[in-house]
Each structure stands twice: as structure tokens, then as C-alpha cells.
Design a protein around this motif. Structure first.
Motif, mmCIF file in Angstrom:
data_model
loop_
_atom_site.group_PDB
_atom_site.id
_atom_site.type_symbol
_atom_site.label_atom_id
_atom_site.label_comp_id
_atom_site.label_asym_id
_atom_site.label_seq_id
_atom_site.Cartn_x
_atom_site.Cartn_y
_atom_site.Cartn_z
ATOM 1 N N ARG A 259 -58.858 -0.526 40.411
ATOM 2 C CA ARG A 259 -58.883 -1.301 42.054
ATOM 3 C C ARG A 259 -58.268 -2.202 42.733
ATOM 4 O O ARG A 259 -57.168 -2.923 41.469
ATOM 5 C CB ARG A 259 -59.956 -1.741 41.829
ATOM 6 C CG ARG A 259 -60.945 -2.938 40.771
ATOM 7 C CD ARG A 259 -62.301 -3.467 41.120
ATOM 8 N NE ARG A 259 -63.550 -2.476 41.162
ATOM 9 C CZ ARG A 259 -64.809 -2.340 39.961
ATOM 10 N NH1 ARG A 259 -64.270 -3.110 39.384
ATOM 11 N NH2 ARG A 259 -64.916 -1.144 40.564
ATOM 12 N N ASP A 260 -57.982 -3.013 43.476
ATOM 13 C CA ASP A 260 -57.059 -3.813 43.939
ATOM 14 C C ASP A 260 -57.187 -4.413 43.231
ATOM 15 O O ASP A 260 -58.364 -5.161 42.586
ATOM 16 C CB ASP A 260 -57.642 -4.309 45.379
ATOM 17 C CG ASP A 260 -56.861 -3.351 46.268
ATOM 18 O OD1 ASP A 260 -56.530 -2.151 46.049
ATOM 19 O OD2 ASP A 260 -57.414 -4.093 47.770
ATOM 20 N N GLY A 261 -56.030 -5.411 42.616
ATOM 21 C CA GLY A 261 -56.295 -6.130 41.403
ATOM 22 C C GLY A 261 -56.005 -5.957 40.114
ATOM 23 O O GLY A 261 -56.687 -6.863 38.827
ATOM 24 N N ARG A 281 -47.872 2.231 44.587
ATOM 25 C CA ARG A 281 -48.826 1.437 44.570
ATOM 26 C C ARG A 281 -49.414 0.559 43.491
ATOM 27 O O ARG A 281 -50.553 0.465 43.790
ATOM 28 C CB ARG A 281 -49.891 2.844 43.350
ATOM 29 C CG ARG A 281 -51.070 2.942 43.350
ATOM 30 C CD ARG A 281 -51.542 4.376 42.613
ATOM 31 N NE ARG A 281 -51.872 5.274 43.650
ATOM 32 C CZ ARG A 281 -52.476 5.433 44.609
ATOM 33 N NH1 ARG A 281 -53.167 4.756 44.681
ATOM 34 N NH2 ARG A 281 -52.299 6.892 45.542
ATOM 35 N N LEU A 282 -48.398 0.464 42.685
ATOM 36 C CA LEU A 282 -48.406 -1.334 42.053
ATOM 37 C C LEU A 282 -48.668 -2.503 42.725
ATOM 38 O O LEU A 282 -49.365 -3.105 42.852
ATOM 39 C CB LEU A 282 -47.283 -1.256 40.851
ATOM 40 C CG LEU A 282 -47.307 -1.810 39.918
ATOM 41 C CD1 LEU A 282 -48.175 -1.962 38.569
ATOM 42 C CD2 LEU A 282 -45.938 -2.014 39.086
ATOM 43 N N TYR A 283 -47.837 -2.397 43.626
ATOM 44 C CA TYR A 283 -47.093 -4.179 44.496
ATOM 45 C C TYR A 283 -47.958 -3.906 45.775
ATOM 46 O O TYR A 283 -48.695 -5.074 46.260
ATOM 47 C CB TYR A 283 -45.823 -3.808 45.009
ATOM 48 C CG TYR A 283 -45.151 -2.986 45.882
ATOM 49 C CD1 TYR A 283 -45.107 -3.753 47.330
ATOM 50 C CD2 TYR A 283 -43.709 -2.579 45.293
ATOM 51 C CE1 TYR A 283 -45.201 -2.473 47.742
ATOM 52 C CE2 TYR A 283 -43.281 -1.554 46.456
ATOM 53 C CZ TYR A 283 -43.504 -1.692 47.962
ATOM 54 O OH TYR A 283 -43.351 -0.748 48.544
ATOM 55 N N LEU A 284 -48.265 -2.744 46.116
ATOM 56 C CA LEU A 284 -49.076 -2.667 48.050
ATOM 57 C C LEU A 284 -50.995 -3.029 47.670
ATOM 58 O O LEU A 284 -51.396 -3.651 48.055
ATOM 59 C CB LEU A 284 -49.515 -1.459 48.216
ATOM 60 C CG LEU A 284 -47.841 -1.439 48.808
ATOM 61 C CD1 LEU A 284 -48.285 -0.012 49.646
ATOM 62 C CD2 LEU A 284 -47.659 -2.196 50.232
ATOM 63 N N ARG A 285 -51.336 -3.134 45.518
ATOM 64 C CA ARG A 285 -52.444 -3.144 44.972
ATOM 65 C C ARG A 285 -52.491 -4.214 44.847
ATOM 66 O O ARG A 285 -53.558 -4.742 43.990
ATOM 67 C CB ARG A 285 -53.093 -1.739 45.307
ATOM 68 C CG ARG A 285 -53.629 -0.313 46.220
ATOM 69 C CD ARG A 285 -53.716 0.827 45.707
ATOM 70 N NE ARG A 285 -55.200 0.110 45.271
ATOM 71 C CZ ARG A 285 -55.348 2.114 44.359
ATOM 72 N NH1 ARG A 285 -55.294 2.246 43.892
ATOM 73 N NH2 ARG A 285 -57.172 0.446 43.723
ATOM 74 N N ASN A 286 -51.376 -5.143 44.496
ATOM 75 C CA ASN A 286 -51.277 -6.608 43.771
ATOM 76 C C ASN A 286 -51.646 -6.079 42.163
ATOM 77 O O ASN A 286 -52.711 -6.471 41.057
ATOM 78 C CB ASN A 286 -53.018 -6.820 44.092
ATOM 79 C CG ASN A 286 -51.741 -7.710 45.443
ATOM 80 O OD1 ASN A 286 -51.214 -8.120 45.172
ATOM 81 N ND2 ASN A 286 -52.854 -7.999 46.536
ATOM 82 N N LEU A 287 -51.577 -4.473 41.141
ATOM 83 C CA LEU A 287 -51.999 -4.777 39.968
ATOM 84 C C LEU A 287 -50.888 -4.763 39.052
ATOM 85 O O LEU A 287 -49.436 -5.190 39.499
ATOM 86 C CB LEU A 287 -51.702 -2.808 40.046
ATOM 87 C CG LEU A 287 -52.573 -1.818 41.019
ATOM 88 C CD1 LEU A 287 -52.442 -0.450 40.675
ATOM 89 C CD2 LEU A 287 -53.900 -2.398 40.725
ATOM 90 N N ALA A 288 -51.497 -4.803 37.822
ATOM 91 C CA ALA A 288 -50.064 -5.852 36.553
ATOM 92 C C ALA A 288 -50.719 -4.764 35.955
ATOM 93 O O ALA A 288 -51.302 -4.016 35.253
ATOM 94 C CB ALA A 288 -51.144 -7.071 36.272
ATOM 95 N N LEU A 289 -48.885 -4.098 34.940
ATOM 96 C CA LEU A 289 -48.958 -3.558 34.444
ATOM 97 C C LEU A 289 -48.417 -4.355 33.589
ATOM 98 O O LEU A 289 -47.328 -5.659 33.268
ATOM 99 C CB LEU A 289 -47.632 -2.407 34.733
ATOM 100 C CG LEU A 289 -46.953 -1.156 33.661
ATOM 101 C CD1 LEU A 289 -48.221 -0.890 33.054
ATOM 102 C CD2 LEU A 289 -45.898 -0.939 33.937
ATOM 103 N N ILE A 290 -48.633 -4.066 32.082
ATOM 104 C CA ILE A 290 -48.425 -5.542 31.394
ATOM 105 C C ILE A 290 -48.257 -4.699 30.101
ATOM 106 O O ILE A 290 -49.384 -3.901 29.373
ATOM 107 C CB ILE A 290 -50.130 -6.247 30.887
ATOM 108 C CG1 ILE A 290 -50.170 -6.703 32.188
ATOM 109 C CG2 ILE A 290 -49.798 -7.390 29.860
ATOM 110 C CD1 ILE A 290 -52.404 -7.870 32.439
ATOM 111 N N GLY A 291 -47.112 -5.313 29.283
ATOM 112 C CA GLY A 291 -47.251 -4.689 28.042
ATOM 113 C C GLY A 291 -47.587 -5.838 26.487
ATOM 114 O O GLY A 291 -47.895 -6.936 26.983
#
Length: 345
Positions: A259-261, A281-291
Motif C-alpha cells: 500500500r502507499d508508503g 510504482r516505487l516513487y508514485l506510491r512513496n514506497l521504500a526499498l531497503i537493503g
């Protein structure tokens, strides 16, 4: 003392069980721990094989951080008793039952990143005794966990705790755990459930019941007709987070379920390290990809508190004496176990 000594990169023949290894002496700020139990990890096998490669040569024989100095005593999962103190160490530590944080850090701060590991960049716990920094020996007085259960925690549960903390997974949130029957995966299920998250987990059919008993609210079998649809049906409104140890094509297929965020935290790539997904899809929904690689001192302190209060129950899948470490690593390599394989010296 008795110790399993790695003499170089290669097969099991490079790992020798010896009785004549000198007992190490603690220096300033260090303690000597009599090892009560240790556990086997992927790191032990990968280091022996030299499977980590180098940035400039992925096929090069190398340890996690590059060069390994041989001979090396492996074993990053350690529980035991402090039997000798180095200079400038609190006398109260003598005789304490401890859980050892195996990480070597870049700085003495709660947020420091790991830059080495006991059993890789320094000698570890596949021995009767090991020297560790006093600051890394966490007192376990009052913990209901056995020595073997404590030894299950450092690397797998430390890695899982680092993932949950970096992704800020909180009570009431929905989190998907991939590869939930592996060492880190099962730790993620237990630790996420302990903090009140709603856990959805993917695993194989034969390990589903155990993953469910470990705290997963919903278990999705990897052989389901449509895994993505099954997960979507289990979390109306989408996932708050994904704690991933699998990687591969599943990233692009499952990313739309956030979901968003939402946050995707990843600490493994057993299904493939090369992925492709739609950046929009990553930036328009403010998602975070974390290593996430291992844990910080602060993360491990949180894990130590969990251990003191017995908020998780690590599963010991098999037990071996140190003299049978080759058999222990052989069973580990077959990946048929669920939980941890322990070693007692």
C-alpha cells in the motif's frame, strides 16, 4: 583447547577438528567466553567455499569482506559463560552467562554498521573458548532460554531484527515474510509476531504447519496456483511491509501489493540477484526499498531484551558435538531442516 579450524577455501577437508589450539587470552576491553553452544549458518559454508567474490571479480575466492586470514576458527552464533576478563572490563561480567553479538563494527555507536564477523574476520565459537569484546557480551541472567536456544539467535535473529527495525515494522501492521521456514525467515515470523504485527508467510507445503505455529497468521504455500492472488486475499487493503530473504522475480510480482508508503526490506537473494520492476510504482506510491545486512549494536540490544524475557522460542532442529561438525554442516547444506543446527564443544 578443541576447535574446528578452517585452513583455507575449499571443501570439508579444509575444516580440521584439532585438540591442540591455544586458548586465546583477552586483551584490553575483552573477555574470554567458555562456549556452551554455537550454531551453524550459511556464512560458515559460504566462507569455507570463498563464495562471496569481490566487487571487481565476482568469481574470486573471498570472504564476506574480502580477504580471510587462515587458519580461522569459524562460528558466529555463540552463547556461554565469561571466565576471564581483560583490562578495563567491569568485574561484574566475570561468571556471567552471556549471548555474544558476533558483529565487528565500524564505530562504537548504537547505529554503527557491521564491517566484520566472528568466524570470518576474527575467530569465532566453534571452539571451547573464544575472546570477544566485553561490549558485545550481553548478560542473559534470568533468561528462560537454554544455551542452545540462545546460540540460535545472533546471526539469524540479529539479521531479522535489523530488517524489522530498518523497515520500522510496528504493532498492527501487516507484513509478508518470504522464505519463512529458513533461519532468518522463521526468526522474522517470530519477532514480527512478538511485536504485534499481522504476519503473512510464504513457505513450502511440508513446513506450513510449523511456520503457522511460530506466529504466522496466514501461511501461503509456494506451490499455490496463484501466490500473488492468495497473498492479496489475505491482506485486504494491501501490505504495510515485506520482509524478503528470497529476492528474484517475486519482487516485481509482489511489489504492487504494497500500500502507499509501504516498505520492502531485503536481506537475501537466493532466488536471484538481478531483478526488474517499474520505478514509477516505487516513487508514485512513496514506497521504500531497503537493503539490510545484519544488525547494528542497537538492534542487537533489542534482540538481547527479547531473549532475556523469552519472547521468542528458537527451534533447535538438530544437535551435534564439535567433533561431528562435518556432519552438522552436511545436514545444514541439505536444507531439509527447519530451525537451527547447534554445536556443543
Amino acid at each position: 583447547m578443541k576447535a574446528a579450524v578452517l585452513t583455507g577455501f575449499g571443501g570439508p577437508e579444509r575444516l580440521l577438528v584439532r585438540e591442540d589450539v591455544a586458548v586465546p587470552r583477552p586483551g584490553r576491553g575483552q573477555v574470554l567466553v567458555r562456549v556452551a553452544a554455537a550454531a551453524v549458518n550459511n556464512t560458515d559454508l559460504w566462507t569455507r567455499h570463498g563464495a562471496y567474490g569481490l566487487p571487481e571479480d565476482p568469481s574470486a575466492l573471498a570472504g564476506w569482506r574480502g580477504t580471510i586470514e587462515f587458519p580461522r576458527v569459524q562460528g558466529g552464533d555463540i552463547a556461554g559463560t565469561v571466565v576471564e576478563l581483560g583490562a578495563e572490563v567491569d568485574p561484574a561480567l566475570h561468571g556471567a552467562r552471556v549471548l555474544v553479538d558476533p558483529a565487528l563494527y565500524e564505530a562504537e555507536t548504537a547505529e554503527a554498521n557491521p564491517v566484520g564477523l566472528l568466524g570470518s574476520e576474527a575467530d569465532g565459537g566453534f571452539a571451547q573458548y573464544v575472546v570477544v569484546a566485553a561490549a558485545r557480551a550481553h548478560v542473559m541472567t534470568g533468561s528462560p532460554l537454554s544455551d542452545e536456544q540462545l546460540a540460535c539467535l545472533p546471526i539469524a535473529y540479529g539479521t531479522a531484527m535489523g530488517m524489522l527495525e530498518r523497515a520500522r515494522i510496528a504493532e498492527g501492521e501487516s507484513v509478508l515474510v518470504t522464505g519463512a521456514s529458513g533461519g532468518v525467515g522463521l526468526a522474522l515470523v517470530q519477532l514480527a509476531a512478538a511485536r504485534g504485527a499481522h504476519v503473512v508467510a510464504t513457505t513450502t507445503r511440508d513446513k506450513s504447519e510449523l511456520v503457522s505455529r511460530s506466529g504466522a497468521h496466514t501461511v501461503i504455500r509456494r506451490d499455490a496456483d496463484d501466490v500473488v492472488e492468495a497473498i492479496a486475499g489475505a491482506v485486504a487493503g494491501g501490505l504495510d511491509a515485506v520482509a524478503d530473504v528470497v529476492g528474484g522475480d517475486s519482487v516485481s510480482r509482489l511489489l504492487p501489493l504494497l500500500r502507499d508508503g509501504g516498505r520492502w526490506v531485503i536481506a537475501g537473494a537466493v532466488a536471484g540477484s538481478g531483478i526488474s520492476f517499474d520505478l514509477r510504482r516505487l516513487y508514485l506510491r512513496n514506497l521504500a526499498l531497503i537493503g539490510s545486512s545484519m544488525h547494528t549494536p542497537g538492534h542487537f540490544a533489542e534482540l538481547a531484551e527479547v531473549a532475556r524475557h523469552g519472547l521468542v522460542t528458537p527451534r533447535v532442529s538438530a544437535r551435534y558435538p564439535l567433533s561431528e561438525i562435518h556432519a552438522a554442516q552436511g545436514e545444514f547444506a541439505r536444507h531439509a531442516h527447519v530451525g537451527k543446527i547447534t554445536i556443543t564443544p
